[in-house]
Design a protein around this motif. Structure first.
Motif, PDB file in Angstrom:
ATOM      1  N   TYR A  36       1.935  -6.891  -4.436  1.00  0.00           N
ATOM      2  CA  TYR A  36       1.418  -7.691  -3.319  1.00  0.00           C
ATOM      3  C   TYR A  36       2.336  -7.603  -2.104  1.00  0.00           C
ATOM      4  N   LEU A  37       3.631  -7.746  -2.316  1.00  0.00           N
ATOM      5  CA  LEU A  37       4.583  -7.670  -1.204  1.00  0.00           C
ATOM      6  C   LEU A  37       4.618  -6.271  -0.600  1.00  0.00           C
ATOM      7  N   LEU A  38       4.521  -5.247  -1.453  1.00  0.00           N
ATOM      8  CA  LEU A  38       4.508  -3.871  -0.964  1.00  0.00           C
ATOM      9  C   LEU A  38       3.281  -3.611  -0.094  1.00  0.00           C
ATOM     10  N   GLU A  39       2.103  -4.014  -0.577  1.00  0.00           N
ATOM     11  CA  GLU A  39       0.875  -3.784   0.181  1.00  0.00           C
ATOM     12  C   GLU A  39       0.859  -4.602   1.467  1.00  0.00           C
ATOM     13  N   THR A  40       1.430  -5.802   1.439  1.00  0.00           N
ATOM     14  CA  THR A  40       1.502  -6.619   2.652  1.00  0.00           C
ATOM     15  C   THR A  40       2.387  -5.950   3.696  1.00  0.00           C
ATOM     16  N   ALA A  41       3.519  -5.400   3.247  1.00  0.00           N
ATOM     17  CA  ALA A  41       4.425  -4.716   4.176  1.00  0.00           C
ATOM     18  C   ALA A  41       3.753  -3.493   4.789  1.00  0.00           C
ATOM     19  N   LEU A  42       3.051  -2.717   3.957  1.00  0.00           N
ATOM     20  CA  LEU A  42       2.396  -1.514   4.471  1.00  0.00           C
ATOM     21  C   LEU A  42       1.208  -1.853   5.373  1.00  0.00           C
ATOM     22  N   ALA A  43       0.650  -3.061   5.215  1.00  0.00           N
ATOM     23  CA  ALA A  43      -0.480  -3.479   6.054  1.00  0.00           C
ATOM     24  C   ALA A  43      -0.053  -3.841   7.472  1.00  0.00           C
ATOM     25  N   ILE A 176      -9.109   3.124   5.770  1.00  0.00           N
ATOM     26  CA  ILE A 176      -9.190   4.287   4.879  1.00  0.00           C
ATOM     27  C   ILE A 176      -7.990   5.195   5.094  1.00  0.00           C
ATOM     28  N   VAL A 177      -7.605   5.384   6.360  1.00  0.00           N
ATOM     29  CA  VAL A 177      -6.438   6.223   6.673  1.00  0.00           C
ATOM     30  C   VAL A 177      -5.177   5.631   6.050  1.00  0.00           C
ATOM     31  N   PHE A 178      -4.991   4.324   6.178  1.00  0.00           N
ATOM     32  CA  PHE A 178      -3.783   3.696   5.637  1.00  0.00           C
ATOM     33  C   PHE A 178      -3.825   3.587   4.113  1.00  0.00           C
ATOM     34  N   ALA A 179      -5.030   3.568   3.534  1.00  0.00           N
ATOM     35  CA  ALA A 179      -5.140   3.530   2.075  1.00  0.00           C
ATOM     36  C   ALA A 179      -4.591   4.802   1.446  1.00  0.00           C
ATOM     37  N   VAL A 180      -4.618   5.910   2.194  1.00  0.00           N
ATOM     38  CA  VAL A 180      -4.089   7.177   1.685  1.00  0.00           C
ATOM     39  C   VAL A 180      -2.601   7.045   1.349  1.00  0.00           C
ATOM     40  N   ASP A 181      -1.888   6.180   2.086  1.00  0.00           N
ATOM     41  CA  ASP A 181      -0.474   5.927   1.792  1.00  0.00           C
ATOM     42  C   ASP A 181      -0.297   4.803   0.782  1.00  0.00           C
ATOM     43  N   ASP A 192      -1.406  -0.476 -14.264  1.00  0.00           N
ATOM     44  CA  ASP A 192      -2.458  -1.388 -14.719  1.00  0.00           C
ATOM     45  C   ASP A 192      -3.505  -1.512 -13.611  1.00  0.00           C
ATOM     46  N   PRO A 193      -4.738  -1.015 -13.804  1.00  0.00           N
ATOM     47  CA  PRO A 193      -5.750  -1.048 -12.734  1.00  0.00           C
ATOM     48  C   PRO A 193      -6.041  -2.459 -12.232  1.00  0.00           C
ATOM     49  N   PHE A 194      -6.017  -3.448 -13.115  1.00  0.00           N
ATOM     50  CA  PHE A 194      -6.284  -4.827 -12.703  1.00  0.00           C
ATOM     51  C   PHE A 194      -5.211  -5.325 -11.746  1.00  0.00           C
ATOM     52  N   ILE A 195      -3.959  -5.059 -12.056  1.00  0.00           N
ATOM     53  CA  ILE A 195      -2.853  -5.493 -11.194  1.00  0.00           C
ATOM     54  C   ILE A 195      -2.877  -4.717  -9.882  1.00  0.00           C
ATOM     55  N   VAL A 196      -3.154  -3.426  -9.962  1.00  0.00           N
ATOM     56  CA  VAL A 196      -3.227  -2.604  -8.744  1.00  0.00           C
ATOM     57  C   VAL A 196      -4.288  -3.161  -7.799  1.00  0.00           C
ATOM     58  N   TYR A 197      -5.480  -3.429  -8.334  1.00  0.00           N
ATOM     59  CA  TYR A 197      -6.587  -3.865  -7.476  1.00  0.00           C
ATOM     60  C   TYR A 197      -6.377  -5.273  -6.942  1.00  0.00           C
ATOM     61  N   THR A 198      -5.975  -6.209  -7.798  1.00  0.00           N
ATOM     62  CA  THR A 198      -5.843  -7.593  -7.340  1.00  0.00           C
ATOM     63  C   THR A 198      -4.703  -7.750  -6.328  1.00  0.00           C
ATOM     64  N   SER A 199      -3.600  -7.033  -6.514  1.00  0.00           N
ATOM     65  CA  SER A 199      -2.517  -7.122  -5.529  1.00  0.00           C
ATOM     66  C   SER A 199      -2.974  -6.555  -4.188  1.00  0.00           C
ATOM     67  N   ASN A 200      -3.798  -5.502  -4.220  1.00  0.00           N
ATOM     68  CA  ASN A 200      -4.371  -4.947  -2.998  1.00  0.00           C
ATOM     69  C   ASN A 200      -5.322  -5.936  -2.339  1.00  0.00           C
ATOM     70  N   VAL A 201      -6.189  -6.536  -3.132  1.00  0.00           N
ATOM     71  CA  VAL A 201      -7.201  -7.457  -2.588  1.00  0.00           C
ATOM     72  C   VAL A 201      -6.554  -8.640  -1.900  1.00  0.00           C
ATOM     73  N   LEU A 228       8.887   1.173   7.601  1.00  0.00           N
ATOM     74  CA  LEU A 228       7.806   1.586   6.706  1.00  0.00           C
ATOM     75  C   LEU A 228       8.053   2.991   6.161  1.00  0.00           C
ATOM     76  N   SER A 229       8.586   3.877   7.000  1.00  0.00           N
ATOM     77  CA  SER A 229       8.867   5.232   6.529  1.00  0.00           C
ATOM     78  C   SER A 229       9.926   5.218   5.434  1.00  0.00           C
ATOM     79  N   LEU A 230      10.940   4.356   5.593  1.00  0.00           N
ATOM     80  CA  LEU A 230      11.977   4.241   4.572  1.00  0.00           C
ATOM     81  C   LEU A 230      11.397   3.708   3.262  1.00  0.00           C
TER      82      LEU A 230
END
Length: 245
Positions: A36-43, A176-181, A192-201, A228-230
Motif C-alpha cells: 500500500y505504501l509503495l503504490e501510494t508513493a508511486l501514485a 495505464i502508463v503508470f501501471a506498467v511501473d 499473493d494476488p489478493f494482497i497485490v490487488y487490495t493494496s493497489n485498490v 521515485l527513480s531511486l
C-alpha cells in the motif's frame, strides 16, 4: 487500516505464495501495508500528470471530482486485469521476476538521467484518435461527458464528446502508463494476488483525496522524480537479490 485488521485476523493466506509457512497472517499484513505504501508513493507522479491534464482541458475544480471518480473506477478495473495476468505469469514462471527487475532498474535509470519520455498531451495518440473518430466540442457542458448538439450541416441532434470526456480518457491513459511501473513493483513485495490487488485498490482510492491535497503544490516537488527513480531501482535490485542470489 481497518482492512489491515481483516488481513491480520480473518484472511486465510495461501501458503504457496509465502516463503515461510509459519505465521502467514503476520506476513500478509506486513506485505499489505508495504504494498500500500509503495503504490501510494508511486501514485504521486500520477497526481501531477492529472493536474496537467485538468489544466490543459481547463476543467473547473467543481467538475474534477466527477472525472476522478470515473477515472478511479476505470483504474481499479484495469489494475485488476493487469494484476490477474501478472500473477498468473509470475506464479507459473518465476523467472519473469528477473524481467520485471531489469525493467524497473532501466525505468528508474531513465527517470534519474532525464531520458524518460515526458507525458505530452499535444502528442497523445489517444487524444488524436478520439478527435479523429468522435465528434468533439470544445465547449464544456456542465458535468456531462457527452451532449446532443445540432449537426452543423444537417441540423439534426448529434452526439458530441465534451472536454470532460477527453480529460477522462487521458486520466485513464495516464494510469495505464503508470501501471506498467507499479504493477511489476508490487510483485517484489508479494506474490499473493489478493494482497497485490487490495493494496493497489486502496492506494488508488486514496488518489482523489491526495490529488486535491497536493495538486496545488505540484510545482514545489521538483525532486520527486529522483526519489521515485531511486525507489524503482531499489525494488529491481531487491528482486534480483531475493531470487537471484
Amino acid at each position: 487500516m481497518l482492512f489491515g485488521l481483516y488481513v491480520g485476523l480473518l484472511y486465510e493466506p495461501d501458503p504457496q505464495y509465502y516463503d515461510i509457512p509459519a505465521d502467514l497472517n503476520r506476513q500478509a499484513v506486513v506485505q499489505y501495508f508495504t504494498g500500500y505504501l509503495l503504490e501510494t508513493a508511486l501514485a504521486l507522479d500520477n497526481i501531477f500528470v492529472i493536474s496537467l491534464i485538468f489544466t490543459h482541458f481547463c476543467i473547473p475544480r467543481e467538475y474534477q471530482h466527477r472525472v476522478l471518480f470515473w477515472g478511479i473506477i476505470g483504474a481499479i478495473v484495469f489494475r485488476g486485469i493487469f494484476i490477474s495476468l501478472g500473477a498468473a505469469v509470475v506464479n507459473s514462471r518465476t523467472w519473469v521476476l528477473y524481467v520485471f527487475a531489469v525493467f524497473l532498474i532501466y525505468t528508474g535509470w531513465k527517470m534519474i538521467t532525464g531520458r524518460g519520455a515526458e507525458f505530452r498531451l499535444g502528442d497523445s495518440r489517444i487524444l488524436a484518435f478520439a478527435r479523429r473518430h468522435l465528434r468533439v466540442t470544445d465547449q464544456r457542458h456542465g458535468h456531462h461527458f457527452f451532449v446532443h448538439l445540432p449537426h452543423p450541416a444537417t441540423g439534426h441532434a448529434t452526439l458530441y464528446a465534451t472536454p470532460l470526456f477527453l480529460a477522462l480518457a487521458m486520466v485513464e491513459t495516464a494510469d495505464i502508463v503508470f501501471a506498467v511501473d507499479s504493477v511489476p513493483a508490487i510483485f517484489a513485495v508479494t506474490r499473493d494476488p489478493f494482497i497485490v490487488y487490495t493494496s493497489n485498490v486502496f492506494a488508488i482510492l486514496g488518489l482523489r483525496s491526495m490529488y486535491f491535497m497536493l495538486a496545488a503544490a505540484a510545482a514545489h516537488f521538483k525532486y520527486l522524480k529522483y526519489g521515485l527513480s531511486l525507489v524503482l531501482v531499489l525494488i529491481g535490485a531487491k528482486i534480483i537479490w531475493n531470487f537471484g542470489l
